[in-house]
Design a protein around this motif. Sequence first.
Motif, PDB file in Angstrom:
ATOM      1  N   GLY A 279     -27.316 -13.225 -53.563  1.00  0.00           N
ATOM      2  CA  GLY A 279     -28.506 -12.457 -53.213  1.00  0.00           C
ATOM      3  C   GLY A 279     -29.683 -13.355 -52.862  1.00  0.00           C
ATOM      4  N   TYR A 280     -30.849 -13.044 -53.405  1.00  0.00           N
ATOM      5  CA  TYR A 280     -32.030 -13.849 -53.133  1.00  0.00           C
ATOM      6  C   TYR A 280     -31.961 -15.227 -53.789  1.00  0.00           C
ATOM      7  CZ  TYR A 280     -34.192  -9.631 -51.255  1.00  0.00           C
ATOM      8  OH  TYR A 280     -34.477  -8.517 -50.508  1.00  0.00           O
ATOM      9  N   GLY A 281     -30.976 -15.427 -54.627  1.00  0.00           N
ATOM     10  CA  GLY A 281     -30.800 -16.737 -55.242  1.00  0.00           C
ATOM     11  C   GLY A 281     -29.975 -17.691 -54.410  1.00  0.00           C
ATOM     12  N   ALA A 282     -29.474 -17.253 -53.259  1.00  0.00           N
ATOM     13  CA  ALA A 282     -28.686 -18.124 -52.385  1.00  0.00           C
ATOM     14  C   ALA A 282     -29.508 -19.340 -51.974  1.00  0.00           C
ATOM     15  CB  ALA A 282     -28.226 -17.350 -51.152  1.00  0.00           C
ATOM     16  N   ARG A 283     -28.828 -20.479 -51.879  1.00  0.00           N
ATOM     17  CA  ARG A 283     -29.521 -21.723 -51.544  1.00  0.00           C
ATOM     18  C   ARG A 283     -29.510 -21.972 -50.041  1.00  0.00           C
ATOM     19  NH1 ARG A 283     -32.547 -23.939 -55.789  1.00  0.00           N
ATOM     20  NH2 ARG A 283     -31.446 -23.522 -57.745  1.00  0.00           N
ATOM     21  N   LEU A 284     -30.670 -22.390 -49.529  1.00  0.00           N
ATOM     22  CA  LEU A 284     -30.774 -22.802 -48.140  1.00  0.00           C
ATOM     23  C   LEU A 284     -30.329 -24.255 -48.009  1.00  0.00           C
ATOM     24  CD1 LEU A 284     -34.304 -21.362 -47.223  1.00  0.00           C
ATOM     25  CD2 LEU A 284     -32.099 -20.182 -47.316  1.00  0.00           C
ATOM     26  N   GLU A 285     -30.262 -24.737 -46.778  1.00  0.00           N
ATOM     27  CA  GLU A 285     -29.832 -26.121 -46.550  1.00  0.00           C
ATOM     28  C   GLU A 285     -30.813 -27.123 -47.139  1.00  0.00           C
ATOM     29  OE1 GLU A 285     -31.442 -26.763 -42.041  1.00  0.00           O
ATOM     30  OE2 GLU A 285     -29.788 -25.365 -42.321  1.00  0.00           O
TER      31      GLU A 285
ATOM     32  N   GLU B  68     -37.341 -17.129 -52.572  1.00  0.00           N
ATOM     33  CA  GLU B  68     -38.589 -17.878 -52.666  1.00  0.00           C
ATOM     34  C   GLU B  68     -39.062 -18.339 -51.293  1.00  0.00           C
ATOM     35  OE1 GLU B  68     -38.909 -20.183 -56.724  1.00  0.00           O
ATOM     36  OE2 GLU B  68     -36.861 -20.365 -55.958  1.00  0.00           O
ATOM     37  N   ALA B  69     -38.121 -18.754 -50.439  1.00  0.00           N
ATOM     38  CA  ALA B  69     -38.499 -19.184 -49.097  1.00  0.00           C
ATOM     39  C   ALA B  69     -39.032 -18.014 -48.274  1.00  0.00           C
ATOM     40  CB  ALA B  69     -37.308 -19.822 -48.397  1.00  0.00           C
ATOM     41  N   LEU B  70     -38.451 -16.828 -48.445  1.00  0.00           N
ATOM     42  CA  LEU B  70     -38.952 -15.649 -47.743  1.00  0.00           C
ATOM     43  C   LEU B  70     -40.394 -15.340 -48.133  1.00  0.00           C
ATOM     44  CD1 LEU B  70     -35.913 -13.183 -48.007  1.00  0.00           C
ATOM     45  CD2 LEU B  70     -36.773 -14.248 -45.912  1.00  0.00           C
TER      46      LEU B  70
ATOM     47  N   ALA C 123     -36.257 -23.466 -42.094  1.00  0.00           N
ATOM     48  CA  ALA C 123     -34.920 -23.350 -42.690  1.00  0.00           C
ATOM     49  C   ALA C 123     -34.579 -21.907 -43.053  1.00  0.00           C
ATOM     50  CB  ALA C 123     -34.823 -24.248 -43.924  1.00  0.00           C
ATOM     51  N   VAL C 124     -35.558 -21.159 -43.536  1.00  0.00           N
ATOM     52  CA  VAL C 124     -35.279 -19.783 -43.949  1.00  0.00           C
ATOM     53  C   VAL C 124     -34.888 -18.915 -42.753  1.00  0.00           C
ATOM     54  CG1 VAL C 124     -37.691 -19.006 -43.799  1.00  0.00           C
ATOM     55  CG2 VAL C 124     -36.090 -17.865 -45.365  1.00  0.00           C
ATOM     56  N   LEU C 125     -35.460 -19.197 -41.581  1.00  0.00           N
ATOM     57  CA  LEU C 125     -35.109 -18.424 -40.394  1.00  0.00           C
ATOM     58  C   LEU C 125     -33.779 -18.867 -39.808  1.00  0.00           C
ATOM     59  CD1 LEU C 125     -38.604 -18.028 -38.686  1.00  0.00           C
ATOM     60  CD2 LEU C 125     -37.345 -16.369 -40.060  1.00  0.00           C
ATOM     61  N   ARG C 126     -33.472 -20.153 -39.905  1.00  0.00           N
ATOM     62  CA  ARG C 126     -32.130 -20.599 -39.489  1.00  0.00           C
ATOM     63  C   ARG C 126     -31.067 -19.940 -40.353  1.00  0.00           C
ATOM     64  NH1 ARG C 126     -34.669 -25.733 -39.417  1.00  0.00           N
ATOM     65  NH2 ARG C 126     -33.529 -26.391 -41.289  1.00  0.00           N
TER      66      ARG C 126
ATOM     67  N   LEU D 271     -31.349 -17.112 -42.025  1.00  0.00           N
ATOM     68  CA  LEU D 271     -31.312 -15.685 -41.729  1.00  0.00           C
ATOM     69  C   LEU D 271     -30.558 -15.415 -40.432  1.00  0.00           C
ATOM     70  CD1 LEU D 271     -32.205 -12.794 -42.360  1.00  0.00           C
ATOM     71  CD2 LEU D 271     -34.384 -13.300 -41.234  1.00  0.00           C
ATOM     72  N   GLN D 272     -30.809 -16.214 -39.411  1.00  0.00           N
ATOM     73  CA  GLN D 272     -30.102 -16.013 -38.148  1.00  0.00           C
ATOM     74  C   GLN D 272     -28.598 -16.200 -38.330  1.00  0.00           C
ATOM     75  OE1 GLN D 272     -31.231 -18.579 -34.878  1.00  0.00           O
ATOM     76  NE2 GLN D 272     -29.896 -17.521 -33.413  1.00  0.00           N
ATOM     77  N   ARG D 273     -28.228 -17.225 -39.090  1.00  0.00           N
ATOM     78  CA  ARG D 273     -26.793 -17.480 -39.295  1.00  0.00           C
ATOM     79  C   ARG D 273     -26.138 -16.371 -40.110  1.00  0.00           C
ATOM     80  NH1 ARG D 273     -27.066 -21.901 -42.171  1.00  0.00           N
ATOM     81  NH2 ARG D 273     -26.486 -20.986 -44.187  1.00  0.00           N
ATOM     82  N   GLU D 274     -26.746 -15.990 -41.217  1.00  0.00           N
ATOM     83  CA  GLU D 274     -26.123 -15.013 -42.100  1.00  0.00           C
ATOM     84  C   GLU D 274     -26.136 -13.603 -41.516  1.00  0.00           C
ATOM     85  OE1 GLU D 274     -24.397 -15.677 -44.755  1.00  0.00           O
ATOM     86  OE2 GLU D 274     -24.827 -17.825 -44.527  1.00  0.00           O
ATOM     87  N   ALA D 275     -27.103 -13.311 -40.638  1.00  0.00           N
ATOM     88  CA  ALA D 275     -27.130 -12.010 -39.973  1.00  0.00           C
ATOM     89  C   ALA D 275     -26.301 -12.025 -38.692  1.00  0.00           C
ATOM     90  CB  ALA D 275     -28.559 -11.611 -39.649  1.00  0.00           C
ATOM     91  N   ALA D 276     -25.790 -13.212 -38.328  1.00  0.00           N
ATOM     92  CA  ALA D 276     -24.982 -13.385 -37.110  1.00  0.00           C
ATOM     93  C   ALA D 276     -25.738 -12.924 -35.866  1.00  0.00           C
ATOM     94  CB  ALA D 276     -23.647 -12.664 -37.228  1.00  0.00           C
TER      95      ALA D 276
END
Length: 369
Positions: free
Chosen positions: A220-226, A233-235, A289-292, A294-299
């Motif tokens: 969920g929101y605890g997923a780690r970004l690169e 938190e990044a959102l 990073a948060v938008l990268r 989001l783009q990847r996970e939302a495909a």
Amino acid sequence: MPGAPIDYRSAGVDYQQIDALKVQAQQAARATARHLAGHGVHELERSRGESAYVMEVGGRLLASVTECLGTKALVADATRPISGRTHYDSIAQDTIAMAVNDLLTVGATPLAVQAYWAAGSSEWFADAERMRDLIAGWQAACEQCRVSWGGGETPALNGVVAPERIDLAASCLGVIEPRERLLLGEQLAPGDAIVLFGSSGIHANGVTLARRVAERLAAGYGARLEDGRRFGEALLDPTILYASVMERFWAGGGRAHYCVNITGHGWRKLMRHPQSLTYRISLLPPVPAVLRFLQREAALDDHEAYGSLNMGAGFALFVPPDQAGAALSAARAAQVPAWVAGHVEPGPRRVVIEPLRLSYDAHELELRA
């Protein structure tokens, strides 16, 4: 691997339906301007359809706007158990930024902000830590923009808002002085440079999409970004307040032809003005990073991502070429990244993003009656 694509419409936000309502509302609203004459006031009719409404009152140009935060408070509530913070100081700044940044687009200096905090029950206000953070964040954002917090409304809307939720909104009043600073696009012309000011992340648009992505992530929101940060938190990084950039630009004698706050509709907003002009982008700012993520996970493909999210650019300033350096200097002084990203040229109304081989045509952004 990401699952099936989630675009903005499938997440529950259909801009075609919303924009159609906006156009109808503009048509009805235009007829009400006749009431101003009896008060010795008149509107600048060409400001209708812009991000802020402009009137002339006693020889001075005043601008006003009302905006809401949207659903970012839901992310703050969901992230609090993970981070140990309420994040309401951050989303207070987001709420003010939604109004203030819109006001800036017509050349106004913000003067006063009003708050609208509509909770689902009076018990919402009993959380002392959350209320402290909301008040402190609201005041800090006002201080940063050098505006007065005039007051507001705090209704408890049981049956309209869920008991554990709150709807945050702000209105803002500003003055355009000297009046030569007025920006309604009449001078927008081929040859103008397009200066983009960087974003801090998602800002406050695209959050419904981000919430849908969080729902299907195992962490969920605890997923780690690169970069190692948590998604939630990044959102919640607060939206940049661009008032300090623009005030520095004006104070230095800067001249501009138009401004755009890049919010909903993403980079399609670059063609907000109805003129038949082509906006050609040749340089892309770095994508947070948060938008990268989001783009990847939302495909999302690039057309959908840049057409819905800010993708690293939160504000655009259209200036004569000899003013581009002044815009960059003002941004640097305010510690906001900025780039001369492209130019305006003759042609049909569209946005062309050359590095991605993307274009958005006029029919993809219809905001005016």
